[in-house]
Motif scaffolding. Structure first.
Motif, PDB file in Angstrom:
ATOM      1  N   SER A   1       0.814  -1.201   0.000  1.00 37.94           N
ATOM      2  CA  SER A   1       0.000   0.000   0.000  1.00 37.94           C
ATOM      3  C   SER A   1       0.863   1.273   0.000  1.00 37.94           C
ATOM      4  N   VAL A   2       0.522   2.236   0.832  1.00 45.89           N
ATOM      5  CA  VAL A   2       1.252   3.508   0.857  1.00 45.89           C
ATOM      6  C   VAL A   2       2.706   3.309   1.285  1.00 45.89           C
ATOM      7  N   GLY A   3       2.955   2.272   2.090  1.00 50.23           N
ATOM      8  CA  GLY A   3       4.321   2.017   2.522  1.00 50.23           C
ATOM      9  C   GLY A   3       5.270   1.780   1.369  1.00 50.23           C
ATOM     10  N   TYR A   4       4.770   1.178   0.280  1.00 49.40           N
ATOM     11  CA  TYR A   4       5.638   0.902  -0.867  1.00 49.40           C
ATOM     12  C   TYR A   4       6.100   2.185  -1.550  1.00 49.40           C
ATOM     13  N   THR A   5       5.319   3.257  -1.412  1.00 53.42           N
ATOM     14  CA  THR A   5       5.754   4.525  -2.007  1.00 53.42           C
ATOM     15  C   THR A   5       7.044   5.007  -1.371  1.00 53.42           C
ATOM     16  N   ALA A   6       7.199   4.798  -0.061  1.00 51.53           N
ATOM     17  CA  ALA A   6       8.433   5.200   0.614  1.00 51.53           C
ATOM     18  C   ALA A   6       9.617   4.389   0.098  1.00 51.53           C
ATOM     19  N   LEU A   7       9.389   3.099  -0.135  1.00 53.25           N
ATOM     20  CA  LEU A   7      10.459   2.248  -0.656  1.00 53.25           C
ATOM     21  C   LEU A   7      10.821   2.647  -2.079  1.00 53.25           C
ATOM     22  N   LEU A   8       9.807   2.928  -2.892  1.00 55.09           N
ATOM     23  CA  LEU A   8      10.054   3.330  -4.272  1.00 55.09           C
ATOM     24  C   LEU A   8      10.858   4.629  -4.336  1.00 55.09           C
ATOM     25  N   VAL A   9      10.478   5.608  -3.524  1.00 54.29           N
ATOM     26  CA  VAL A   9      11.195   6.882  -3.507  1.00 54.29           C
ATOM     27  C   VAL A   9      12.633   6.685  -3.021  1.00 54.29           C
ATOM     28  N   ALA A  10      12.826   5.788  -2.052  1.00 54.82           N
ATOM     29  CA  ALA A  10      14.194   5.477  -1.618  1.00 54.82           C
ATOM     30  C   ALA A  10      14.989   4.886  -2.774  1.00 54.82           C
TER      31      ALA A  10
ATOM     32  N   TRP B   1      14.552   5.540  -5.932  1.00 58.50           N
ATOM     33  CA  TRP B   1      14.895   6.650  -6.838  1.00 58.50           C
ATOM     34  C   TRP B   1      16.023   7.504  -6.268  1.00 58.50           C
ATOM     35  N   ARG B   2      16.027   7.707  -4.948  1.00 59.39           N
ATOM     36  CA  ARG B   2      17.138   8.455  -4.350  1.00 59.39           C
ATOM     37  C   ARG B   2      18.457   7.698  -4.544  1.00 59.39           C
ATOM     38  N   ALA B   3      18.394   6.378  -4.421  1.00 59.87           N
ATOM     39  CA  ALA B   3      19.605   5.576  -4.607  1.00 59.87           C
ATOM     40  C   ALA B   3      20.092   5.660  -6.048  1.00 59.87           C
ATOM     41  N   VAL B   4      19.176   5.632  -7.005  1.00 61.02           N
ATOM     42  CA  VAL B   4      19.560   5.761  -8.409  1.00 61.02           C
ATOM     43  C   VAL B   4      20.115   7.150  -8.681  1.00 61.02           C
TER      44      VAL B   4
ATOM     45  N   ASP C   1      21.998  10.225  -0.759  1.00 62.35           N
ATOM     46  CA  ASP C   1      21.445   9.460   0.358  1.00 62.35           C
ATOM     47  C   ASP C   1      22.078   8.076   0.294  1.00 62.35           C
ATOM     48  N   ASP C   2      23.151   7.888   1.020  1.00 68.76           N
ATOM     49  CA  ASP C   2      23.881   6.621   0.965  1.00 68.76           C
ATOM     50  C   ASP C   2      23.188   5.503   1.737  1.00 68.76           C
ATOM     51  N   TYR C   3      22.117   5.829   2.459  1.00 70.85           N
ATOM     52  CA  TYR C   3      21.368   4.803   3.169  1.00 70.85           C
ATOM     53  C   TYR C   3      20.280   4.179   2.295  1.00 70.85           C
ATOM     54  N   ALA C   4      19.884   4.883   1.248  1.00 67.62           N
ATOM     55  CA  ALA C   4      18.745   4.444   0.445  1.00 67.62           C
ATOM     56  C   ALA C   4      18.955   3.048  -0.135  1.00 67.62           C
ATOM     57  N   ARG C   5      20.142   2.765  -0.628  1.00 62.45           N
ATOM     58  CA  ARG C   5      20.381   1.463  -1.253  1.00 62.45           C
ATOM     59  C   ARG C   5      20.276   0.326  -0.235  1.00 62.45           C
ATOM     60  N   HIS C   6      20.585   0.607   1.018  1.00 56.53           N
ATOM     61  CA  HIS C   6      20.478  -0.431   2.038  1.00 56.53           C
ATOM     62  C   HIS C   6      19.016  -0.787   2.325  1.00 56.53           C
TER      63      HIS C   6
ATOM     64  N   ASP D   1      15.040  10.030 -20.154  1.00 56.42           N
ATOM     65  CA  ASP D   1      13.687   9.617 -19.799  1.00 56.42           C
ATOM     66  C   ASP D   1      13.694   8.677 -18.599  1.00 56.42           C
ATOM     67  N   ALA D   2      14.590   7.683 -18.618  1.00 58.09           N
ATOM     68  CA  ALA D   2      14.603   6.668 -17.564  1.00 58.09           C
ATOM     69  C   ALA D   2      15.012   7.238 -16.218  1.00 58.09           C
ATOM     70  N   THR D   3      15.771   8.321 -16.227  1.00 56.48           N
ATOM     71  CA  THR D   3      16.221   8.924 -14.964  1.00 56.48           C
ATOM     72  C   THR D   3      15.334  10.074 -14.518  1.00 56.48           C
ATOM     73  N   ALA D   4      14.188  10.235 -15.179  1.00 56.00           N
ATOM     74  CA  ALA D   4      13.321  11.376 -14.861  1.00 56.00           C
ATOM     75  C   ALA D   4      12.860  11.355 -13.409  1.00 56.00           C
ATOM     76  N   PHE D   5      12.285  10.254 -12.951  1.00 55.82           N
ATOM     77  CA  PHE D   5      11.777  10.231 -11.578  1.00 55.82           C
ATOM     78  C   PHE D   5      12.896  10.277 -10.536  1.00 55.82           C
ATOM     79  N   PRO D   6      14.005   9.544 -10.710  1.00 58.12           N
ATOM     80  CA  PRO D   6      15.120   9.751  -9.776  1.00 58.12           C
ATOM     81  C   PRO D   6      15.585  11.207  -9.740  1.00 58.12           C
ATOM     82  N   ARG D   7      15.605  11.859 -10.880  1.00 59.73           N
ATOM     83  CA  ARG D   7      16.045  13.258 -10.936  1.00 59.73           C
ATOM     84  C   ARG D   7      15.051  14.176 -10.220  1.00 59.73           C
TER      85      ARG D   7
END
Length: 304
Positions: A22-31, A33-36, A47-52, A74-80
């Motif tokens: 549910s909404v919790g997965y959005t936090a994981l997805l954004v993490a 993107w931060r890692a990418v 954010d060096d913790y995101a990949r962990h 295009d592929a890096t749009a959301f991480p950016r």
């Protein structure tokens, strides 16, 4: 690259979630993107913790995304775009701390690692509010990495749809102190009534001199328009097979900036994600401009 997962999220009154649902997965997805974004040539933030968090989740899609990150515009749009959003809130907290604010509340903290990443002044307390399972997952992963917060960090397990001010006060929040509040990315997942209640509580708890930063990449999510954009920009992939429009609420909501102004807050000029990019010395890509025309980003800061 690993195929996106097939997830079918849904919402109900008083629903709960962990980091994979549910909404919790959005936090994981954004993490993710931060890692990418941290892997790009000139990241706006690291954010060096995101990949962990991604590794600990064992989510096949995000694990594959990090193992073989695409590099096209295009592929890096959301991480950016989420790198820009992360920088906005980082700068907000740094500015508030520089001006003497020593009490911070991160609303719907998710996998936010600012209590660890930022150089907080001595005497700063950072409260993090979120669902219990989300906070437990984050604490476990950071502990396994031997991470130490750079401020006094206090977790507050609470549901934003209920009166979270009660556990926040019990955790040591001081109403007489000016506070820096962040409301990052959460408003689309609240009903209009829950959003009004959220800001009413922030207002009641805020001493004079308090500040708030509010922002999300999209105030609305039109899945049909996003799909049309993905057809012309095939590298863009917001969320694999997860339909986050099923998690958001499109009921009429009070304009946040107007609500704050009506309650005595001094609101700074509102900015969009592309405008923030320009302020950071970057030229927004065409795909970023198109995404923003669909999702209508809005970043607000205000002082009481």
């Amino acid at each position: 690259m690993t195929a996106p997962p097939e997830k079918k999220p849904s919402r109900s009154d008083d629903d709960e979630w962990d980091i994979l649902g549910s909404v919790g997965y959005t936090a994981l997805l954004v993490a993710g993107w931060r890692a990418v974004h941290a892997l790009s040539a000139e990241p706006l933030v690291r954010d060096d913790y995101a990949r962990h968090f991604i590794a600990a989740s064992a989510d096949p899609y995000l694990t594959g995304l990090l193992a073989d990150p695409a590099t096209s515009e295009d592929a890096t749009a959301f991480p950016r775009l989420y790198g820009v959003q992360t920088r906005f809130f980082d700068d907000f907290f740094v500015s508030a701390a520089d001006d003497g604010i020593r009490q911070t509340v991160i609303v719907a903290a998710g996998l936010d690692s600012r209590a660890y990443r930022l150089a907080w002044p001595e005497g700063t307390t950072v409260f993090e509010i979120d669902q219990p399972k989300v906070l437990e997952f984050k604490a476990r992963v950071l502990s396994e990495q031997g991470a130490q917060p750079s401020a006094r960090r206090i977790s507050v397990a609470a549901d934003l749809r209920h009166d979270w001010s009660i556990p926040l006060r019990k955790a040591g929040f001081e109403t007489q102190q000016p506070t820096a509040w962040s409301v990052e990315g959460v408003l689309p997942y609240l009903t209009g009534a829950a959003q009004d209640a959220l800001f009413a509580r922030i207002h009641r708890l805020s001493a004079a001199g308090s500040r708030v930063a509010v922002g999300a990449l999209g105030s609305r999510l039109d899945r049909a328009q996003l799909s049309a954009l993905e057809a012309t920009h095939p590298g863009v992939n917001m969320s694999g097979e997860v339909d986050f429009s099923a998690l958001t609420y499109d009921d009429d909501k009070t304009d946040t900036a107007q609500w704050l102004a009506d309650h005595g807050w001094v609101v700074d000029p509102i900015r969009t994600n592309p405008q923030l990019q320009a302020a950071y010395g970057r030229t927004p890509a065409q795909v970023d401009m198109r995404l923003d025309s669909i999702m209508r980003s809005q970043y607000i800061t205000a002082t009481r």
